[in-house]
Write a protein that holds these residues in place. Structure first.
Motif, PDB file in Angstrom:
ATOM      1  N   ALA A  77       0.843  -1.200   0.000  1.00 40.50           N
ATOM      2  CA  ALA A  77       0.000   0.000   0.000  1.00 40.50           C
ATOM      3  C   ALA A  77       0.874   1.243   0.000  1.00 40.50           C
ATOM      4  O   ALA A  77       2.065   1.189   0.340  1.00 40.50           O
ATOM      5  CB  ALA A  77      -0.900   0.020   1.237  1.00 40.50           C
ATOM      6  N   GLY A  78       0.242   2.358  -0.331  1.00 41.58           N
ATOM      7  CA  GLY A  78       0.875   3.641  -0.095  1.00 41.58           C
ATOM      8  C   GLY A  78       0.571   4.079   1.327  1.00 41.58           C
ATOM      9  O   GLY A  78      -0.546   3.874   1.821  1.00 41.58           O
ATOM     10  N   VAL A 148      -4.084   5.117  -8.262  1.00 41.81           N
ATOM     11  CA  VAL A 148      -2.994   5.389  -7.322  1.00 41.81           C
ATOM     12  C   VAL A 148      -2.771   6.896  -7.288  1.00 41.81           C
ATOM     13  O   VAL A 148      -2.618   7.529  -8.334  1.00 41.81           O
ATOM     14  CB  VAL A 148      -1.695   4.679  -7.772  1.00 41.81           C
ATOM     15  CG1 VAL A 148      -0.541   5.030  -6.842  1.00 41.81           C
ATOM     16  CG2 VAL A 148      -1.887   3.177  -7.852  1.00 41.81           C
ATOM     17  N   GLU A 168      -3.346   3.904   1.577  1.00 43.23           N
ATOM     18  CA  GLU A 168      -4.210   3.853   0.398  1.00 43.23           C
ATOM     19  C   GLU A 168      -3.818   2.629  -0.428  1.00 43.23           C
ATOM     20  O   GLU A 168      -2.636   2.379  -0.668  1.00 43.23           O
ATOM     21  CB  GLU A 168      -3.979   5.105  -0.447  1.00 43.23           C
ATOM     22  CG  GLU A 168      -4.616   5.047  -1.824  1.00 43.23           C
ATOM     23  CD  GLU A 168      -4.090   6.126  -2.767  1.00 43.23           C
ATOM     24  OE1 GLU A 168      -4.745   7.185  -2.833  1.00 43.23           O
ATOM     25  OE2 GLU A 168      -3.051   5.913  -3.424  1.00 43.23           O
ATOM     26  N   MET A 170      -5.940  -0.492  -3.360  1.00 37.56           N
ATOM     27  CA  MET A 170      -6.935  -0.508  -4.439  1.00 37.56           C
ATOM     28  C   MET A 170      -7.946  -1.649  -4.346  1.00 37.56           C
ATOM     29  O   MET A 170      -8.770  -1.792  -5.258  1.00 37.56           O
ATOM     30  CB  MET A 170      -6.222  -0.583  -5.797  1.00 37.56           C
ATOM     31  CG  MET A 170      -5.310   0.595  -6.039  1.00 37.56           C
ATOM     32  SD  MET A 170      -4.331   0.437  -7.548  1.00 37.56           S
ATOM     33  CE  MET A 170      -5.566   0.793  -8.787  1.00 37.56           C
ATOM     34  N   GLU A 171      -7.893  -2.457  -3.275  1.00 40.78           N
ATOM     35  CA  GLU A 171      -8.757  -3.644  -3.258  1.00 40.78           C
ATOM     36  C   GLU A 171      -9.616  -3.804  -2.018  1.00 40.78           C
ATOM     37  O   GLU A 171     -10.664  -4.475  -2.070  1.00 40.78           O
ATOM     38  CB  GLU A 171      -7.907  -4.934  -3.407  1.00 40.78           C
ATOM     39  CG  GLU A 171      -7.197  -5.067  -4.730  1.00 40.78           C
ATOM     40  CD  GLU A 171      -5.905  -4.258  -4.799  1.00 40.78           C
ATOM     41  OE1 GLU A 171      -5.331  -3.986  -3.728  1.00 40.78           O
ATOM     42  OE2 GLU A 171      -5.486  -3.870  -5.913  1.00 40.78           O
ATOM     43  N   ASN A 194       5.336   2.497  -0.436  1.00 42.31           N
ATOM     44  CA  ASN A 194       5.616   3.822  -1.027  1.00 42.31           C
ATOM     45  C   ASN A 194       4.827   4.878  -0.267  1.00 42.31           C
ATOM     46  O   ASN A 194       3.794   4.565   0.325  1.00 42.31           O
ATOM     47  CB  ASN A 194       5.208   3.852  -2.504  1.00 42.31           C
ATOM     48  CG  ASN A 194       3.740   3.505  -2.693  1.00 42.31           C
ATOM     49  OD1 ASN A 194       3.371   2.331  -2.621  1.00 42.31           O
ATOM     50  ND2 ASN A 194       2.912   4.492  -2.939  1.00 42.31           N
ATOM     51  N   ARG A 199       4.115  11.041  -7.732  1.00 44.73           N
ATOM     52  CA  ARG A 199       4.541   9.746  -8.255  1.00 44.73           C
ATOM     53  C   ARG A 199       6.057   9.698  -8.409  1.00 44.73           C
ATOM     54  O   ARG A 199       6.649  10.529  -9.092  1.00 44.73           O
ATOM     55  CB  ARG A 199       3.873   9.500  -9.606  1.00 44.73           C
ATOM     56  CG  ARG A 199       4.156   8.143 -10.196  1.00 44.73           C
ATOM     57  CD  ARG A 199       3.066   7.747 -11.163  1.00 44.73           C
ATOM     58  NE  ARG A 199       3.310   6.426 -11.708  1.00 44.73           N
ATOM     59  CZ  ARG A 199       3.892   6.217 -12.874  1.00 44.73           C
ATOM     60  NH1 ARG A 199       4.263   7.241 -13.622  1.00 44.73           N
ATOM     61  NH2 ARG A 199       4.082   4.988 -13.297  1.00 44.73           N
ATOM     62  N   ARG A 201       8.286   6.414  -8.892  1.00 48.57           N
ATOM     63  CA  ARG A 201       8.366   4.945  -8.957  1.00 48.57           C
ATOM     64  C   ARG A 201       9.661   4.426  -8.322  1.00 48.57           C
ATOM     65  O   ARG A 201       9.675   3.361  -7.717  1.00 48.57           O
ATOM     66  CB  ARG A 201       8.242   4.536 -10.434  1.00 48.57           C
ATOM     67  CG  ARG A 201       8.169   3.043 -10.687  1.00 48.57           C
ATOM     68  CD  ARG A 201       6.916   2.442 -10.072  1.00 48.57           C
ATOM     69  NE  ARG A 201       6.908   0.995 -10.224  1.00 48.57           N
ATOM     70  CZ  ARG A 201       7.518   0.157  -9.407  1.00 48.57           C
ATOM     71  NH1 ARG A 201       8.180   0.622  -8.370  1.00 48.57           N
ATOM     72  NH2 ARG A 201       7.465  -1.146  -9.601  1.00 48.57           N
TER      73      ARG A 201
HETATM   74  O1  LIG Z   1       3.054   3.784 -11.031  1.00 50.26           O
HETATM   75  C1  LIG Z   1       3.773   2.817 -11.302  1.00 50.26           C
HETATM   76  O2  LIG Z   1       4.774   2.901 -12.020  1.00 50.26           O
HETATM   77  C2  LIG Z   1       3.444   1.510 -10.698  1.00 50.26           C
HETATM   78  C3  LIG Z   1       4.353   0.500 -10.753  1.00 50.26           C
HETATM   79  C4  LIG Z   1       4.058  -0.728 -10.184  1.00 50.26           C
HETATM   80  C5  LIG Z   1       2.837  -0.929  -9.570  1.00 50.26           C
HETATM   81  C6  LIG Z   1       1.973   0.112  -9.538  1.00 50.26           C
HETATM   82  C7  LIG Z   1       0.679  -0.034  -8.909  1.00 50.26           C
HETATM   83  O3  LIG Z   1      -0.196   0.750  -9.148  1.00 50.26           O
HETATM   84  C8  LIG Z   1       0.489  -1.139  -7.972  1.00 50.26           C
HETATM   85  C9  LIG Z   1      -0.857  -1.021  -7.334  1.00 50.26           C
HETATM   86  C10 LIG Z   1      -1.054  -2.180  -6.410  1.00 50.26           C
HETATM   87  O4  LIG Z   1      -0.351  -1.994  -5.215  1.00 50.26           O
HETATM   88  C11 LIG Z   1      -1.195  -1.453  -4.201  1.00 50.26           C
HETATM   89  N1  LIG Z   1      -0.647  -0.131  -3.930  1.00 50.26           N
HETATM   90  C12 LIG Z   1       0.615   0.068  -3.542  1.00 50.26           C
HETATM   91  N2  LIG Z   1       0.849   1.358  -3.320  1.00 50.26           N
HETATM   92  C13 LIG Z   1      -0.293   2.012  -3.585  1.00 50.26           C
HETATM   93  C14 LIG Z   1      -0.652   3.392  -3.525  1.00 50.26           C
HETATM   94  O5  LIG Z   1       0.137   4.290  -3.180  1.00 50.26           O
HETATM   95  N3  LIG Z   1      -1.919   3.703  -3.872  1.00 50.26           N
HETATM   96  C15 LIG Z   1      -2.809   2.749  -4.249  1.00 50.26           C
HETATM   97  N4  LIG Z   1      -2.487   1.445  -4.322  1.00 50.26           N
HETATM   98  C16 LIG Z   1      -1.249   1.073  -3.974  1.00 50.26           C
HETATM   99  C17 LIG Z   1      -2.617  -1.499  -4.761  1.00 50.26           C
HETATM  100  O6  LIG Z   1      -3.473  -2.131  -3.838  1.00 50.26           O
HETATM  101  C18 LIG Z   1      -2.509  -2.299  -6.058  1.00 50.26           C
HETATM  102  O7  LIG Z   1      -2.783  -3.668  -5.847  1.00 50.26           O
HETATM  103  C19 LIG Z   1       2.238   1.342 -10.096  1.00 50.26           C
END
Ligand SMILES: O=C(O)c1cccc(C(=O)CC[C@H]2O[C@@H](n3cnc4c(=O)[nH]cnc43)[C@H](O)[C@@H]2O)c1
Length: 231
Positions: A77-78, A148, A168, A170-171, A194, A199, A201
Motif C-alpha cells: 500500500a501507499g 494510485v 491507500e 486498491m482492493e 511507497n 509519483r 516509482r
Molecule cells: O506507477 C507505477 O509505475 C506503478 C508501478 C508498479 C505498480 C503500480 C501499482 O499501481 C500497484 C498497485 C497495487 O499496489 C497497491 N498499492 C501500492 N501502493 C499504492 C498506492 O500508493 N496507492 C494505491 N495502491 C497502492 C494497490 O493495492 C494495487 O494492488 C504502479
C-alpha cells in the motif's frame, strides 16, 4: 486471504511451512498451504476485480459446505506520512472507498450522502486489536481507490477528507463488499511500499513491503488460531 497480485500471495504463502496446493474453482484458483486452514487468492488489481474474485471464492466455499469464517485483504500500500512509513504495517479499523460518490461544485459527496450504498466497512474491533498486538501493525483507516495517488494535491485532499487515513490501496473495499454480502467478517492488513503523494516509482520499496507481509502473517496466523468466530 485475498491479495491483488501473485507476488503478494506468494509473500503471504512464505509464512506457511507447507507446500501450496492449487485448487481450481469457477472463476478463480485458490492456493492452500498444506496443513493450514487458509486459502490464498490472488484476486486481481482494483476494487471491482477483487470483489468479483473474492465473491467467487466465498460462493465456492459455501457451496462446498465449508464456508469461510474470515476474509483478509492483504498486500502492499501507499502510506500517509508521517504515520505510516515505508516498510511499516497498517491494519484497517475502517475500510473506506475514497472515490465512490459524486463530484459537485461544493466538493466530493460520498454515495451515502446521495442516499444509497455504503462507503465504509468496519472490521470487528477485537480482531483488529489481535492483529495490531500480534504484528505491530498500526490501526487506522485504509482507503480504497481505483487510481494510485500521484500528486501532492490529491494526497492533501485525501488527508483533509479522511484525517484518520494511514494508507491507500486498491482492493480492500471490494474484498469487504464481497465478505459483507456473505456475512463474513473482514480484515485488511497492508505493508507500506511507497508514500502517498507525487509519483516517484524509484522510491517504491516493494521488496521490503513483501518481506514485512511475510513476517506479519508468520505472527498473525498463530494469533488468529485462538480466535473463535462463533463467540
Ligand atoms: O506507477 C507505477 O509505475 C506503478 C508501478 C508498479 C505498480 C503500480 C501499482 O499501481 C500497484 C498497485 C497495487 O499496489 C497497491 N498499492 C501500492 N501502493 C499504492 C498506492 O500508493 N496507492 C494505491 N495502491 C497502492 C494497490 O493495492 C494495487 O494492488 C504502479
Amino acid at each position: 486471504m485475498a491479495t491483488a497480485v501473485p507476488a503478494e500471495r506468494d509473500a503471504v504463502a512464505g509464512a506457511f511451512p507447507g507446500p501450496l496446493r492449487q485448487l481450481p474453482r469457477p472463476g478463480v484458483t485458490l492456493h492452500r498451504p498444506d496443513g493450514s486452514g487458509w486459502d490464498l487468492l490472488a484476486a486481481g488489481v482494483g476494487p471491482a476485480l477483487a470483489a468479483a474474485s473474492t465473491a467467487a471464492a466465498l460462493t465456492a466455499a459455501a457451496l462446498d459446505g465449508h464456508p469461510y469464517d474470515l476474509v483478509v485483504s492483504a498486500g502492499i500500500a501507499g502510506g500517509f506520512a508521517p504515520h505510516a512509513p515505508l516498510g511499516s504495517l497498517v491494519v484497517a479499523d475502517e475500510i473506506t472507498a475514497a472515490d465512490l460518490g459524486a463530484e459537485t461544485a461544493d466538493g466530493f459527496l460520498p454515495v451515502t450522502e446521495l442516499g444509497f450504498g455504503t462507503v465504509t466497512h468496519r472490521p470487528p474491533a477485537a480482531l483488529v486489536r489481535t492483529v495490531a498486538e500480534a504484528t505491530g501493525a498500526r490501526p487506522g483507516t485504509v482507503l480504497t481507490g481505483s487510481t494510485v495517488t500521484g500528486t501532492a494535491a490529491r494526497a492533501d485532499a485525501l488527508r483533509t477528507r479522511h484525517p484518520r487515513a494511514l494508507a491507500e490501496a486498491m482492493e480492500g473495499f471490494g474484498v469487504a463488499e464481497a465478505a459483507a454480502a456473505h456475512g463474513v467478517p473482514v480484515l485488511e492488513l497492508r505493508a507500506v511500499s511507497n508514500p502517498v503523494g507525487p509519483r516517484d516509482r524509484a522510491a517504491w520499496r516493494i521488496g521490503d513491503a513483501l518481506a514485512a507481509l511475510t513476517d506479519a502473517f508468520g505472527k498473525l496466523t498463530p494469533a488468529l488460531e485462538s480466535w473463535n468466530p462463533h463467540e
